[in-house]
Design a protein around this motif. Structure first.
Motif: not given
Length: 87
Positions: A44-47, A57-58, A76-79
């Motif tokens: 997630v950090d890389h993305a 999106a985030m 839960k936090r669908h991105v």
């Protein structure tokens, strides 16, 4: 094209990690979950840092990479991609 030394390094690196991955299914469940959570956080950090689509999106959803602690948080936090994201 990468140099011979660079290719040799990455081949050795990949083989080293593949050897450890082979034993993964036999590790204790707590260790597997911990490893999975660490990998999710890194992914997630890389993305967020390098992929504008996921960063935007985030940001639109008010999420930061630190909000994702493990695999369950991905659901839960669908991105991900849906029709609304593509329009």
């Amino acid at each position: 094209m990468p140099s011979l030394a660079t290719r040799a390094f990455w081949n050795a690196f990949t083989l080293w990690h593949a050897r450890a991955e082979k034993k993964l299914p036999y590790r204790p469940l707590a260790e597997i979950v911990q490893l999975q959570a660490r990998r999710v956080r890194a992914m997630v950090d890389h993305a967020y840092r390098y992929v504008p689509f996921y960063r935007d999106a985030m940001d639109q959803r008010g999420l930061k990479p630190g909000d994702f602690r493990g695999a369950a948080d991905l659901e839960k936090r669908h991105v991900g991609t849906n029709e609304a994201d593509l329009l």
